[in-house]
Design a protein around this motif. Structure first.
Motif, PDB file in Angstrom:
ATOM      1  N   LEU A 215       3.457   7.331  16.003  1.00  0.00           N
ATOM      2  CA  LEU A 215       3.955   7.182  14.629  1.00  0.00           C
ATOM      3  C   LEU A 215       2.805   7.272  13.615  1.00  0.00           C
ATOM      4  O   LEU A 215       2.959   7.879  12.550  1.00  0.00           O
ATOM      5  CB  LEU A 215       4.679   5.850  14.482  1.00  0.00           C
ATOM      6  CG  LEU A 215       6.002   5.707  15.253  1.00  0.00           C
ATOM      7  CD1 LEU A 215       6.527   4.281  15.169  1.00  0.00           C
ATOM      8  CD2 LEU A 215       7.040   6.686  14.734  1.00  0.00           C
ATOM      9  N   ILE A 216       1.668   6.688  13.970  1.00  0.00           N
ATOM     10  CA  ILE A 216       0.506   6.743  13.070  1.00  0.00           C
ATOM     11  C   ILE A 216      -0.018   8.166  12.950  1.00  0.00           C
ATOM     12  O   ILE A 216      -0.338   8.637  11.849  1.00  0.00           O
ATOM     13  CB  ILE A 216      -0.597   5.790  13.575  1.00  0.00           C
ATOM     14  CG1 ILE A 216      -0.151   4.335  13.391  1.00  0.00           C
ATOM     15  CG2 ILE A 216      -1.909   6.036  12.831  1.00  0.00           C
ATOM     16  CD1 ILE A 216      -1.061   3.323  14.056  1.00  0.00           C
ATOM     17  N   VAL A 217      -0.115   8.869  14.080  1.00  0.00           N
ATOM     18  CA  VAL A 217      -0.587  10.263  14.064  1.00  0.00           C
ATOM     19  C   VAL A 217       0.359  11.142  13.253  1.00  0.00           C
ATOM     20  O   VAL A 217      -0.077  12.004  12.468  1.00  0.00           O
ATOM     21  CB  VAL A 217      -0.728  10.802  15.502  1.00  0.00           C
ATOM     22  CG1 VAL A 217      -0.945  12.313  15.501  1.00  0.00           C
ATOM     23  CG2 VAL A 217      -1.882  10.116  16.219  1.00  0.00           C
ATOM     24  N   LEU A 218       1.671  10.910  13.406  1.00  0.00           N
ATOM     25  CA  LEU A 218       2.656  11.663  12.626  1.00  0.00           C
ATOM     26  C   LEU A 218       2.460  11.405  11.135  1.00  0.00           C
ATOM     27  O   LEU A 218       2.458  12.349  10.323  1.00  0.00           O
ATOM     28  CB  LEU A 218       4.070  11.263  13.054  1.00  0.00           C
ATOM     29  CG  LEU A 218       5.221  11.880  12.261  1.00  0.00           C
ATOM     30  CD1 LEU A 218       5.219  13.402  12.405  1.00  0.00           C
ATOM     31  CD2 LEU A 218       6.562  11.297  12.712  1.00  0.00           C
ATOM     32  N   SER A 219       2.287  10.133  10.764  1.00  0.00           N
ATOM     33  CA  SER A 219       2.085   9.786   9.351  1.00  0.00           C
ATOM     34  C   SER A 219       0.841  10.460   8.799  1.00  0.00           C
ATOM     35  O   SER A 219       0.871  11.056   7.712  1.00  0.00           O
ATOM     36  CB  SER A 219       1.970   8.265   9.192  1.00  0.00           C
ATOM     37  OG  SER A 219       3.167   7.625   9.557  1.00  0.00           O
ATOM     38  N   HIS A 246      -8.052   2.174   6.442  1.00  0.00           N
ATOM     39  CA  HIS A 246      -7.052   2.039   7.510  1.00  0.00           C
ATOM     40  C   HIS A 246      -7.474   2.790   8.761  1.00  0.00           C
ATOM     41  O   HIS A 246      -7.311   2.293   9.883  1.00  0.00           O
ATOM     42  CB  HIS A 246      -5.702   2.561   7.012  1.00  0.00           C
ATOM     43  CG  HIS A 246      -4.593   2.359   8.000  1.00  0.00           C
ATOM     44  ND1 HIS A 246      -3.844   3.398   8.485  1.00  0.00           N
ATOM     45  CD2 HIS A 246      -4.125   1.242   8.612  1.00  0.00           C
ATOM     46  CE1 HIS A 246      -2.956   2.936   9.342  1.00  0.00           C
ATOM     47  NE2 HIS A 246      -3.097   1.635   9.433  1.00  0.00           N
ATOM     48  N   ILE A 247      -8.060   3.978   8.607  1.00  0.00           N
ATOM     49  CA  ILE A 247      -8.522   4.761   9.753  1.00  0.00           C
ATOM     50  C   ILE A 247      -9.636   4.019  10.500  1.00  0.00           C
ATOM     51  O   ILE A 247      -9.640   3.962  11.737  1.00  0.00           O
ATOM     52  CB  ILE A 247      -9.006   6.154   9.295  1.00  0.00           C
ATOM     53  CG1 ILE A 247      -7.813   6.980   8.807  1.00  0.00           C
ATOM     54  CG2 ILE A 247      -9.720   6.883  10.430  1.00  0.00           C
ATOM     55  CD1 ILE A 247      -8.200   8.297   8.160  1.00  0.00           C
ATOM     56  N   CYS A 248     -10.571   3.428   9.764  1.00  0.00           N
ATOM     57  CA  CYS A 248     -11.663   2.655  10.382  1.00  0.00           C
ATOM     58  C   CYS A 248     -11.114   1.483  11.185  1.00  0.00           C
ATOM     59  O   CYS A 248     -11.551   1.230  12.320  1.00  0.00           O
ATOM     60  CB  CYS A 248     -12.627   2.155   9.318  1.00  0.00           C
ATOM     61  SG  CYS A 248     -13.627   3.439   8.547  1.00  0.00           S
ATOM     62  N   VAL A 249     -10.166   0.757  10.601  1.00  0.00           N
ATOM     63  CA  VAL A 249      -9.572  -0.390  11.283  1.00  0.00           C
ATOM     64  C   VAL A 249      -8.858   0.055  12.560  1.00  0.00           C
ATOM     65  O   VAL A 249      -8.976  -0.588  13.613  1.00  0.00           O
ATOM     66  CB  VAL A 249      -8.595  -1.119  10.342  1.00  0.00           C
ATOM     67  CG1 VAL A 249      -7.763  -2.151  11.104  1.00  0.00           C
ATOM     68  CG2 VAL A 249      -9.359  -1.790   9.219  1.00  0.00           C
ATOM     69  N   MET A 250      -8.125   1.157  12.491  1.00  0.00           N
ATOM     70  CA  MET A 250      -7.419   1.665  13.666  1.00  0.00           C
ATOM     71  C   MET A 250      -8.379   2.065  14.776  1.00  0.00           C
ATOM     72  O   MET A 250      -8.155   1.766  15.955  1.00  0.00           O
ATOM     73  CB  MET A 250      -6.549   2.865  13.281  1.00  0.00           C
ATOM     74  CG  MET A 250      -5.291   2.521  12.557  1.00  0.00           C
ATOM     75  SD  MET A 250      -4.204   3.951  12.477  1.00  0.00           S
ATOM     76  CE  MET A 250      -5.285   5.178  11.758  1.00  0.00           C
ATOM     77  N   LEU A 251      -9.442   2.785  14.418  1.00  0.00           N
ATOM     78  CA  LEU A 251     -10.405   3.236  15.423  1.00  0.00           C
ATOM     79  C   LEU A 251     -11.049   2.050  16.131  1.00  0.00           C
ATOM     80  O   LEU A 251     -11.204   2.054  17.358  1.00  0.00           O
ATOM     81  CB  LEU A 251     -11.481   4.106  14.766  1.00  0.00           C
ATOM     82  CG  LEU A 251     -11.034   5.497  14.303  1.00  0.00           C
ATOM     83  CD1 LEU A 251     -12.163   6.201  13.556  1.00  0.00           C
ATOM     84  CD2 LEU A 251     -10.572   6.350  15.485  1.00  0.00           C
ATOM     85  N   ILE A 252     -11.410   1.024  15.387  1.00  0.00           N
ATOM     86  CA  ILE A 252     -12.028  -0.168  15.976  1.00  0.00           C
ATOM     87  C   ILE A 252     -11.050  -0.881  16.897  1.00  0.00           C
ATOM     88  O   ILE A 252     -11.396  -1.278  18.018  1.00  0.00           O
ATOM     89  CB  ILE A 252     -12.519  -1.123  14.871  1.00  0.00           C
ATOM     90  CG1 ILE A 252     -13.676  -0.496  14.088  1.00  0.00           C
ATOM     91  CG2 ILE A 252     -12.962  -2.462  15.460  1.00  0.00           C
ATOM     92  CD1 ILE A 252     -14.037  -1.251  12.829  1.00  0.00           C
TER      93      ILE A 252
END
Length: 312
Positions: A215-219, A246-252
């Motif tokens: 869902l995140i990749v789609l967004s 948001h991308i930084c938080v997700m990667l971590i």
């Protein structure tokens, strides 16, 4: 979850051994863990305080930051205090009910955390791809409903996992080579068949993370497509900047939990003490870095925090 039906020969307590092989340096290991924990609490409580005090920040994006801060606090607090008791005072004993309760909260908060990251990706999608309808679609009331759905999802997914542990026979091995009661680590101490536990745990990990990441990749696929169509360089940069935090938080978050899950189940040639340290880092590093990342990247929040610091 105060009592559990164990076999008559089952244990009344488990032993959390901390980090096997590093017992002589437990006190030194505790220093960065305690520092990260305190900084994480300070940062997240600051975010909650500032957003709670400022009426101008009572918007969907900032409410999501409050939810993220609460899960960060819950995530680190469910693990670090007990780990520090092991490191400082050698208090390795934990009751069976306490161990299973910790298992439930650790995994439930992790699932809730993932749901919040998905909601934040949806928030960024609406803000960039459909800004005119953003205020209509994503209201504060809708954010509250999405939070409730995420909470119910976490409860329904993790409760069966915890109940499966209560059905296992524990004959003699009550020692858990970890600082916290992870589901699969507790299951491995059983003298019974843990195939169902392994399968459910793996299905949960890949089902939740896989669905949420999809869902995140789609967004973000839709977001980047919209960004690339922006002709103004300034507008392009502004749109891109709204996503970087948001991308930084997700990667971590996702990289650490995926590595921990895979290493714990398949080994991957990782030394046990390395895996345990990295697993603990998942509970202290993201909660510490998240408020810093959002505080630096979100100008309005940063200005409000600076304003309160200057008042003090």
């Amino acid at each position: 979850m105060a009592t559990f039906n164990l076999t008559p020969s089952g244990p009344s307590t488990f032993m959390l051994m901390g980090i096997p092989g590093l017992e002589p340096v437990h006190v030194w290991v505790s220093i960065p863990f305690s520092m990260f924990y305190v900084l994480g609490l300070l940062g997240n409580f600051t975010v909650l305080f500032v957003i709670g005090k400022e009426q101008t920040l009572h918007k969907p994006m900032y409410l999501l930051l409050c939810m993220l801060a609460l899960t960060d606090i819950g995530m680190s607090t469910s693990v670090v205090p007990k780990a520090l008791c092991i490191f400082w005072f050698n208090l390795t004993v934990i009751t069976v009910s306490g161990c299973f309760t910790q298992t439930f909260f650790i995994h439930a908060v992790s699932v809730m955390y993932s749901a919040i990251l998905v909601t934040m990706a949806f928030d960024r999608y609406l803000a960039i791809c459909n800004p005119l309808r953003y205020a209509i679609i994503l209201t504060n009331a809708r954010i509250a409903k999405l939070a409730l759905i995420g909470l119910i999802r976490a409860f329904l997914i993790i409760l069966p996992m915890t109940l499966l542990l209560t059905k296992l026979p524990f004959c003699a091995n009550y020692i858990i080579p970890n600082t916290f009661c992870d589901h699969i680590a507790v299951a491995k101490t059983s003298c019974g068949d843990i195939t169902v536990n392994r399968m459910y745990g793996l299905a949960t990990a890949f089902g939740v993370i896989g669905l949420d990441l999809a869902l995140i990749v789609l967004s973000y696929g839709l977001i980047f497509r919209a960004i690339l169509r922006i002709s103004s360089k300034k507008a392009y940069q502004k749109a891109l900047n709204t996503c970087t935090a948001h991308i930084c938080v997700m990667l971590i978050s996702y990289s650490s939990v995926l590595f921990s899950t895979m290493a714990h189940r398949f080994g991957l040639g990782v030394a046990p003490h390395v895996h345990i340290i990295l697993a603990n880092c998942y509970f202290v590093i993201p909660p510490t870095l998240n408020p810093l990342i959002y505080g630096i990247k979100i100008k309005e929040l940063r200005e409000k925090v600076v304003k309160y610091i200057r008042r003090r």
